[in-house]
Write an enzyme that holds these catalytic residues in place. Structure first.
Site, PDB file in Angstrom:
ATOM      1  N   CYS A  20       0.772  -1.069  -0.094  1.00 19.37           N
ATOM      2  CA  CYS A  20      -0.114  -0.018   0.053  1.00 19.37           C
ATOM      3  C   CYS A  20       0.744   1.397   0.223  1.00 19.37           C
ATOM      4  CB  CYS A  20      -0.894  -0.080   1.267  1.00 19.37           C
ATOM      5  SG  CYS A  20      -2.101  -1.447   1.078  1.00 19.37           S
ATOM      6  N   HIS A  69     -12.239  10.239  -8.820  1.00 25.20           N
ATOM      7  CA  HIS A  69     -11.228  10.450  -9.711  1.00 25.20           C
ATOM      8  C   HIS A  69     -10.219  11.338  -9.189  1.00 25.20           C
ATOM      9  CE1 HIS A  69     -14.245   8.237 -11.814  1.00 25.20           C
ATOM     10  NE2 HIS A  69     -13.281   7.794 -12.637  1.00 25.20           N
ATOM     11  N   GLU A 119     -13.419  -0.053   1.794  1.00 28.26           N
ATOM     12  CA  GLU A 119     -12.485   0.172   0.562  1.00 28.26           C
ATOM     13  C   GLU A 119     -12.391  -0.946  -0.478  1.00 28.26           C
ATOM     14  OE1 GLU A 119      -8.271   1.832   1.582  1.00 28.26           O
ATOM     15  OE2 GLU A 119      -7.806  -0.413   1.755  1.00 28.26           O
TER      16      GLU A 119
END
Length: 148
Positions: free
Chosen positions: A37, A78, A129
């Site tokens: 991550c 986005h 998530e």
């Protein structure tokens, strides 16, 4: 359309409003302990924001659903979360982890709610998530009372 059952938090308010939305965003966690991550990657986040209060506005709303969408979806969809001013690459409490992102969503929503005369409260943010990983953030009641 998301049809999900969310954890429920007890509260003393007459009205409870829930707004579901999703946003696609990239992020990275600036810590060596974050494993893979650490690198830029993306998710389609699913969120539910719970707002509660005792009074409605002049339109009969506790809060306008469109305002909640504008605050969160329009801001983060986005994007790369790390690029937003609410996140920080130095303070671990401001890294764009799911936990911190849920808390920051609550803070952004509450900042808007604080401008409303009916004084609603953001009492929970549920943020998924991945299909198997989510966070529930509930501001402490003592914090909510101090903000009034």
């Amino acid at each position: 359309m998301m049809q999900q059952i969310y954890p429920v938090t007890a509260h003393p308010y007459a009205y409870e409003l829930n707004k579901d939305f999703h946003f696609a965003a990239a992020h990275y966690i600036p810590s060596d302990q974050a494993g893979k991550c650490r690198y830029v990657h993306g998710h389609t986040y699913f969120a539910n924001v719970t707002v509660a209060g005792d009074a409605l506005d002049e339109s009969g709303f506790l809060v306008n659903f469109a305002d909640l969408k504008r605050l969160i979806h329009d801001r983060f969809d986005h994007t790369t979360l790390n690029d937003d001013e609410v996140f920080d690459d130095v303070d671990p409490h401001r890294f764009p982890t799911t936990e911190a992102t849920a808390r920051i969503i609550a803070e952004l929503v509450q900042a808007h709610l604080d401008t409303l005369p009916q004084h609603p409260r953001c009492i929970q943010v549920y943020l998924r998530e991945t299909p198997s990983s989510y966070v529930v953030y509930r501001p402490r009641q003592a914090d909510a009372g101090a903000q009034r």
